[in-house]
Enzyme design. Structure first.
Site, short mmCIF file in Angstrom:
data_model
loop_
_atom_site.label_atom_id
_atom_site.label_comp_id
_atom_site.label_asym_id
_atom_site.label_seq_id
_atom_site.Cartn_x
_atom_site.Cartn_y
_atom_site.Cartn_z
N ASP A 295 12.41 -2.56 -2.29
CA ASP A 295 11.38 -2.66 -1.26
C ASP A 295 11.83 -2.40 0.17
O ASP A 295 11.23 -1.62 0.89
CB ASP A 295 10.78 -4.09 -1.30
CG ASP A 295 10.03 -4.35 -2.58
OD1 ASP A 295 9.46 -5.43 -2.69
OD2 ASP A 295 10.04 -3.49 -3.47
N LYS A 296 12.88 -3.11 0.61
CA LYS A 296 13.23 -3.05 2.04
C LYS A 296 13.99 -1.79 2.40
O LYS A 296 14.19 -1.48 3.58
CB LYS A 296 14.05 -4.28 2.45
CG LYS A 296 13.40 -5.59 2.15
CD LYS A 296 12.01 -5.68 2.73
CE LYS A 296 11.35 -6.96 2.32
NZ LYS A 296 11.07 -7.04 0.87
N SER B 217 4.43 -10.71 -2.16
CA SER B 217 4.98 -9.52 -2.79
C SER B 217 3.84 -8.54 -3.00
O SER B 217 2.66 -8.91 -2.94
CB SER B 217 5.57 -9.93 -4.13
OG SER B 217 4.83 -9.37 -5.18
C1 LIG Z 1 9.10 -7.90 -7.15
C2 LIG Z 1 8.14 -6.96 -6.43
C3 LIG Z 1 6.86 -6.81 -7.23
O1 LIG Z 1 8.78 -5.71 -6.27
C4 LIG Z 1 7.86 -7.47 -5.01
O2 LIG Z 1 9.08 -7.72 -4.36
C5 LIG Z 1 7.04 -6.57 -4.11
O3 LIG Z 1 7.11 -6.81 -2.90
O4 LIG Z 1 6.32 -5.69 -4.58
MG LIG Z 2 9.08 -7.27 -2.33
#
Ligand SMILES: CC(C)(O)[C@@H](O)C(=O)O
Ligand SMILES: [Mg+2]
Length: 555
Positions: free
Chosen positions: A122-123, A471
């Site tokens: 993600d980041k 998330s």
């Molecule tokens: C675990 C995930 C679903 O990847 C979450 O970290 C997100 O932000 O989508």
């Molecule tokens: Mg995430």
């Protein structure tokens, strides 16, 4: 073409610098070539990034063949899915800054002429784009690729299936064998979380912004086309160096509006608000949290993608992916076609090859006149609980409004124990506070409790607000990024157990139904908490980080 790197390669006094470059493979004919950094987030700590090394190698070979001098260096990643629900998740958002800072540090320290960044979890995406926006040297983003579905007993699975199974198991709706089967089969190999969760949301937003190649944001990590796309990205970047095509010519205000429109149309993660604000801040492009509401009102949700829809990003890819959605938006006047992209073509020129007819498969990408929702799903809420704003997904919920008694928790762990312990009742409004950028610190994602609520069958009857984040896998009547956060004295810090709270997705308001006089008395008595960390990364971050309503930025 080596306008930047000549500072370390030209002249007698640069003999020592050249001497070291010779050791890493430079020969006499190479010092006039552009030095192209490859910021590779290859890592075996998460499936999202474990397929990146071959992509970096293909890009490296293509850059060399196209006349550049590639220099590969590493950036970090952390795994949201593996750190979720633990103290370690406090490092997740922090890692966005560490990635941005590490790319800026390496590229600027060695006067590189360009950078190709490769990210998976993600980041990595916003971190790379913040670094690219700050430096404004020719750059391109390469996505590590999405994961394919896991399979178990005839069901398609992904990581959110496992988080939700925990909730079902704790509510005695699932036995140990089923939970174990889901755990062992949900994640089949390399690739980022497969729904339109945060990784795929941000990769799609970057493609919409013109900073990665068409179709690249939804390719599967394990499919050969992903490595070919990485090589093509290397070739395109060397050409961009020749043309001196700079990121800030591409990452304009209109490009951010295009990215937001695509996030709305694909049902993307709430994290897109935080990250696009932060990337715009780095690019010095004016973008405010209220701009998201402007665009939400006019852009429909067209894609039936998890978490609240049916399909995964790779299914979306096979019916046209981001370019197909962009074509529908462009034809409807909801996208700026004159924006430049990294290939030198405009958005309209890039999309010209896509037929005007509606998508062949209308189950995954709906036609513009038959949207899933007529307006976007990511809403900015305000009210006495969120005077600087808050972010919520407002579609897919049975009741757009809930008023209920506050159930106050000072941490995610306390909340999770109450949910799994059966202590939450239909109609409650959970308040998870001191989880903001400064207070957490690190603004954890609350997938564990929100998934547990869904798994326990409370998704339609329980509200949840937090100064933390969610998330991309979160859905339900949940409001995150509440600002000002508790740690700086935001109203969320003044909520008491049993207070009445209203979340209203129709009026986009978040209200603590307590009179002002009482609130003033509580505010007078409130004391800021002692910082949870006084040394190291989290302590530094807590000192520097801004409010979530401008992206939780640190500079
Ligand atoms: C675990 C995930 C679903 O990847 C979450 O970290 C997100 O932000 O989508
Ligand atoms: Mg995430």
């Amino acid at each position: 073409m080596n306008s930047r790197s000549r500072i370390i390669t030209e002249g007698v006094q640069r003999a020592p610098n050249r001497s070291m470059l010779r050791a890493v493979g430079f020969g006499d004919g190479d010092f006039q070539k552009p030095i192209v950094g490859i910021a590779s987030a290859h890592s075996t700590i998460t499936p999202c990034n474990m397929g990146i090394r071959p992509l970096a190698e293909r890009a490296e070979a293509a850059i060399r063949e196209a006349g550049g001098m590639p220099q590969t260096f590493g950036t970090i990643t952390v795994s949201d899915g593996i750190s979720m629900g633990t103290e370690g998740m406090k490092y997740s958002l922090v890692s966005r800054e560490v990635i941005a800072d590490s790319i800026e540090t390496a590229v600027m320290a060695q006067s590189m002429d360009a950078v190709l960044t490769i990210g998976g979890c993600d980041k990595n995406m916003p971190g790379a784009m913040i670094g690219i926006a700050r430096m404004n040297v020719p750059a391109i983003f390469v996505y590590g690729g999405t994961i394919k579905a896991g399979k178990y007993r005839g069901r398609d699975l992904n990581i959110v299936s496992v988080f939700e199974a925990v909730g079902s198991h704790s509510a005695s709706k699932m036995d140990d064998e089923e939970l174990r089967g889901i755990e062992c089969n949900a994640i089949p190999g390399a690739g980022s979380c497969g729904g339109m969760y945060t990784a795929n949301t941000m990769s799609s937003a970057i493609e919409a912004m013109g900073m990665s190649l068409p179709h690249s944001s939804t390719m599967a990590a394990v499919d050969p086309e992903k490595a070919e796309s990485a090589a093509e990205s290397g070739r395109v970047l060397v050409e961009a160096v020749k043309q001196q095509l700079l990121p800030r010519q591409i990452m304009t205000r209109k490009a951010f509006e295009n990215a937001i429109a695509v996030v709305m149309a694909t049902g993307g993660s709430t994290n897109a608000v935080l990250h696009l604000l932060a990337i715009a801040h780095a690019a010095e492009v004016p973008l405010s949290i209220d701009d998201f509401e402007e665009i939400r009102k006019r852009v429909p949700v067209l894609c039936d993608l998890k978490p609240s829809g049916k399909y995964l990003a790779n299914d979306f890819h096979h019916v046209g992916g981001v370019p197909q959605v962009m074509k529908l938006l462009l034809n409807a006047g909801l996208l700026h076609g004159d924006c430049l992209t990294i290939t030198g073509q405009t958005i309209a020129e890039t999309l010209a090859h896509i037929p005007d007819a509606p998508p062949a498969d209308q189950d995954i990408i709906h036609p513009i006149d038959k949207p899933i929702y007529a307006q976007g799903h990511l809403a900015i809420l305000r009210g006495n609980l969120a005077t600087e704003g808050a972010v919520a997904k407002i579609t897919g919920v049975k009741s757009p409004k809930i008023t209920g008694p506050a159930r106050v928790f000072e941490s995610e762990e306390e909340t999770q124990a109450a949910i799994l312990g059966g202590k939450i009742n239909p109609g409650d409004v959970l308040v998870i506070r001191y989880e903001g950028p400064k207070g957490g610190p690190g603004m954890r994602e609350m997938l564990a409790p929100t998934a547990a609520i869904i798994g326990a069958g409370l998704g339609d009857s329980v509200g949840l607000i937090t100064d933390g984040r969610f998330s991309g896998g979160t859905y339900g009547l949940v409001v995150g990024h509440v600002a000002p956060e508790a740690a700086v004295g935001g109203t969320i810090a003044l909520v008491e157990e049993g207070d009445s709270i209203t979340i209203d997705a129709t009026t986009l308001t978040l209200t603590l139904n307590v009179d002002d006089a009482t609130l003033e008395t509580r505010r007078a008595a409130w004391q800021p908490p002692a910082p949870r960390y006084t040394r190291g990364v989290l302590a530094k971050y807590a000192k520097l980080v801004s409010t979530a309503s401008v992206g939780a930025v640190t500079d």
